[in-house]
Enzyme design. Structure first.
Site, short mmCIF file in Angstrom:
data_model
loop_
_atom_site.label_atom_id
_atom_site.label_comp_id
_atom_site.label_asym_id
_atom_site.label_seq_id
_atom_site.Cartn_x
_atom_site.Cartn_y
_atom_site.Cartn_z
N TYR A 15 3.43 2.64 12.65
CA TYR A 15 2.45 3.34 11.83
C TYR A 15 1.42 4.07 12.69
O TYR A 15 0.81 3.46 13.58
CB TYR A 15 1.76 2.30 10.95
CG TYR A 15 0.95 2.86 9.83
CD1 TYR A 15 1.55 3.64 8.84
CD2 TYR A 15 -0.41 2.61 9.74
CE1 TYR A 15 0.81 4.16 7.81
CE2 TYR A 15 -1.16 3.12 8.70
CZ TYR A 15 -0.55 3.90 7.74
OH TYR A 15 -1.28 4.40 6.72
N ASP A 17 -2.64 -3.21 3.02
CA ASP A 17 -3.02 -3.28 4.43
C ASP A 17 -4.19 -4.24 4.65
O ASP A 17 -5.05 -4.42 3.79
CB ASP A 17 -3.41 -1.89 4.97
CG ASP A 17 -2.21 -0.96 5.07
OD1 ASP A 17 -1.08 -1.43 4.80
OD2 ASP A 17 -2.40 0.22 5.42
N GLU A 52 0.82 -1.22 0.00
CA GLU A 52 0.00 0.00 0.00
C GLU A 52 0.85 1.27 0.00
O GLU A 52 0.41 2.33 -0.43
CB GLU A 52 -0.93 -0.02 1.22
CG GLU A 52 -1.98 1.06 1.21
CD GLU A 52 -3.21 0.67 2.04
OE1 GLU A 52 -3.60 -0.51 2.03
OE2 GLU A 52 -3.77 1.57 2.68
#
Length: 828
Positions: free
Chosen positions: A320, A102, A7
């Site tokens: 993240y 993801d 992604e």
DNA sequence: GCAAGGTC
């Protein structure tokens, strides 16, 4: 050759690293990184690389009736052409493709977009899907060992959302904009997420506007043990009609008679003592929302907190930042992560103390998702000089939150004492932190204690200093940014990646201003109109329904078309209602737009002064009576004007703020500004002559163009402080405790310069001039604050520092360890 | 030029 598609670039690089054992080569094609090793290539997208839109013949707002958009087709077109082009080239050469986007619904859709691009140029290679929820060796290896297929139903659920959002958003946005004649940059927007969020803010504002304050009284007294002097505060209470404890007295006569009675006594008898122990559990791991909330408590806007978090993530210091998960994955080993911090000058000590525990069990939140792990530090620690002060503060917050999740609970002892004086009762609530637990490693929560001594039932206490306080009930408070984001999450609207952007959008659209955000008249009119004619678009129901429909699509119980057709029919019905009310809605919106531009009465003719825009686009203030009245006032040339609530006492005009991103500043009353181009606003008392003559300090511009803070009694009083020559000077609402003057901010160039209190600023300037002791600032991680601290310990230069004994200095100075001083000595 | 959702 196998092509692996992720992604984002960051994930591509880390997966290449894991699968290649660190032996990959990287190259750049069309500005896209490609990682290559042993017959495999890995490339990262940038989220969605295609977007949905109507065909071009629908693009002119005036030529197309908004209602026509409902049945218009929806097309997909590449939005990141370089990435799409690179993907096509790589796909042609591939013998197999693996989608590694993801592990969530949107990831499945992004994966399907990649699938279609690959299929388009290569119609027979196998395309598989791998799923992992954190990019760790174990998870990634396992995922690639057992690949799966793309879930087209799940992707279709996402596509239904795209279509419904576009059709509703575009059709209603165009309808409102056209009805109000707002077609340029200032169109009037509506959407499934932004509008319920706006309604939340507007509803609260309606409550505030409708609020009718009520007077009430509260009584306090000091109680003390007769054998020592330590008094503690107690509050009067009584039993209300429902037999609940009540502190507020609603009748002035009653309050006064209680006051008289209590004041006439000097003793009270303890009638109840109630002690209990409360466990204060450590906080759960950070998801995006809770992270934004914690950063908000440190003064960061949601947008800024996320932007810093993204930088720290890209640099490899933390995981993240966009995640819903509040449960650490199995393969996170808290001990190993804590080990990384051992020996660190500021973060090491706490890690070491946590490692002493027999067993380390992290806390868990309620949300366990597959998207990404909760936000935590990676174990790669930035050196203090590599990051800005703000970045370090946010980094430390993330580290300490991780610490807190593996720390012990805290324990509080609460003590409630009730004493009786005549017919009246007083109570005191004491609390003491007996086991600091996680607070020792996570200092962001208040741990303030309230002293109440141990007393016995029947004990006689002294009673003194009775006070009667008159108060008023307060309207509900506006939502702050992080509160809004939390509420959006509770309502199920927006996502971890978009909620903070939604708020930013509301600011940009002229719907809200300030912090906490306040809705404009336009916002209230838009919500009004939507509630009346398109209630769905301002309600959280629309998202709830959409979520159900998406689940049905994902489970194979419904088709994409079933859901989008039904949604289109609902919108069709709304437009039938809207058609008759177009003019009425337009009038209301136009009136509100004008209200948002109204400053107050024109000094020449009494009509309204309005913010206007010249043909060249610059803003000025003109009279609504134009052309009969030609009165105008200038506005600063940078930024977009916004009218504040505050009014000028002298002219009855609202003050103006200039919105220019980070250079935003308050311009003030435009008429005052025009009148005293020379003498600016008064900011406080003159320290030299206020007591004797009532002199005040004002910001002045001299003939020469130089500026200063000077006494209004000049030339009788010559007190003055220098100011920079360039830039707009903003007088903020923050005041310096020491000098009781507002903090100033200078806006010139890119970064606003926080000059601070003008007296403090001048003193610092003088100190720098006379001592040149600031050579200390050359050291790693030493700023003005540290220099000040060191100066208190008698260290004013590098020479002083090298001669000093680190342990002595550390003992003298708060928050600077001997180790850190040794590091500096080595550096010096 | 409209939405919301990815990512930078």
């Amino acid at each position: 050759m196998e092509l692996i598609i992720t992604e984002k670039d960051n994930a591509a690089r880390r997966i290449a690293d894991i699968l290649s054992g660190g032996t990959y080569d990287s190259s750049r094609q069309n500005g896209v990184n490609v990682y290559e090793w042993g017959g495999k290539r890995c490339v990262g997208l940038s989220g969605h690389v295609v977007g949905v839109d109507f065909p071009p013949e629908y693009s002119d707002w005036r030529d197309v009736e908004p209602v026509e958009l409902i049945d218009a087709s929806v097309e997909k077109t590449p939005t990141k052409e370089n990435i799409v082009a690179t993907l096509r080239i790589l796909a042609r050469k591939a013998e197999r493709a693996t989608i590694a986007t993801d592990y969530d619904r949107e990831g499945e859709l992004i994966g399907k977009e990649a699938y279609e691009i690959v299929r388009d140029v290569n119609d027979d290679i196998p395309i598989r899907r791998v799923r992992f929820s954190s990019i760790t060796e174990n998870e990634v290896q396992n995922a690639f060992d057992e690949p799966d297929d793309l879930d087209f139903d799940l992707a279709a659920a996402g596509e239904a959302r795209q279509i419904i959002d576009l059709v509703w958003g575009a059709a209603l946005t165009r309808f409102l904009s056209l009805s109000a004649g707002q077609l340029g940059n200032d169109f009037i927007s509506v959407g499934r997420v932004q509008s319920p969020t706006l309604k939340l803010i507007v509803d609260r504002e309606r409550e505030i506007e409708a609020f009718d304050p009520e007077d009430y009284w509260e009584l306090f007294a000091d109680l003390g043990k007769s054998d020592d002097g330590d008094a503690f505060e107690a509050q009067y209470f009584y039993r209300d009609d429902d037999d609940n404890e009540a502190e507020r007295v609603w009748d002035e006569g009653t309050a006064e008679s209680v006051f008289e009675d209590l004041s006439s006594r000097d003793q009270a008898t303890v009638v109840d003592v109630n002690g209990r122990t409360r466990t204060d559990a450590p906080p759960t791991p950070f998801n995006t929302t809770q992270f934004i909330r914690a950063a908000g408590a440190l003064g960061y806007s949601a947008q800024r907190a996320m932007s810093i978090a993204e930088d720290l993530y890209t640099a490899g210091y933390m995981t993240y930042p966009r995640t819903d998960n509040t449960v650490y994955p199995d393969d996170l080993e808290p001990d190993d992560l804590l080990d990384e911090f051992v020996g660190h000058p500021t973060l090491g000590e706490d890690a070491e103390s946590l490692l002493e525990a027999d067993e380390i069990v992290p806390t868990e939140g309620d949300e366990e998702t597959t998207d990404h792990p909760p936000i935590h530090p990676t174990g790669e620690i930035p050196s203090r000089g590599d990051v800005s002060d703000d970045e370090w503060e946010i980094y430390e917050l993330v580290v300490r939150r991780f610490y807190a999740t593996v720390a012990d609970a805290a324990v509080w002892e609460h003590l409630k004492v009730v004493a009786e004086a005549g017919d009246h009762r007083l109570k005191a609530n004491g609390k003491r932190l007996v086991e600091p637990g996680y607070h020792e490693v996570y200092p962001y929560f208040s741990t303030s204690e309230n002293y109440v001594p141990a007393v016995d039932e029947g004990e006689t206490l002294t009673l003194s200093d009775v006070e009667l306080e008159e108060k008023q009930t307060q309207p509900p408070r506006r939502y702050g940014q992080s509160r809004l984001i939390e509420t959006m999450e509770d309502m199920g609207i927006g996502t971890k990646s978009t909620r903070h952007n939604t708020l930013e959008k509301l600011y940009d659209r002229g719907y809200i201003e300030g912090d906490p955000p306040r809705p404009t008249r336009l916002a209230m009119a838009v919500v009004d109109a939507a509630e009346r004619y398109a209630d769905r678009v301002v309600s959280e129901e629309m998202t709830a329904q959409l979520e159900d429909d998406m689940d049905a699509i994902a489970n194979g119980d419904a088709g994409l078309e079933d859901v989008t057709d039904e949604s289109r029919e609902m919108l069709e019905a709304i437009f039938e209602e809207l058609a008759n009310s177009r003019e009425e809605i337009g009038d209301h919106l136009r009136k509100s737009l004008k209200d948002d531009k109204r400053l107050g009465p024109c000094p020449e003719c009494g009509e309204d002064l309005l913010v206007r825009q010249s043909r060249h686009g610059s803003y000025f203030i003109g009279c609504d009576g134009y052309p009969d009245c030609e009165f105008t006032l200038p506005l600063p040339s940078t930024g977009k004007p916004l009218i504040l609530e505050a009014e000028c006492d002298e002219h009855g005009l609202h003050e103006v703020k200039m919105l220019a991103g980070r250079q935003t500043f308050v311009h003030g009353c435009p008429l005052c500004k025009a009148e005293d181009a020379g003498e600016g606003p008064v900011i406080g008392d003159c320290p030299d002559c206020a007591d004797e003559h009532g002199g005040e300090l004002a910001i002045k511009t001299l003939q020469s163009g130089s500026r200063l803070v000077g006494c209004t009694r000049y030339p009788d009083c010559e007190y003055s402080l220098p100011l920079p020559r360039r830039g707009e000077i903003e007088v903020t609402e923050m005041t310096c405790d020491e000098h009781d003057l507002p903090e100033l901010v200078v806006h010139s160039g890119d970064e606003p310069w926080e000059l601070g209190c003008p007296i403090c600023n001048y003193q610092e300037f003088q100190a720098r001039e006379s001592e040149s002791g600031s050579d200390l600032e050359a050291l790693d991680g030493v700023g003005a604050k540290t220099v000040e601290k060191l100066a208190d310990a008698g260290i004013e230069s590098l020479d002083d520092l090298t001669d000093a004994d680190p342990d002595d200095v550390a003992a003298d100075v708060d928050g600077i360890s001997a180790d850190r001083i040794r590091t500096w000595q080595a550096e010096a």
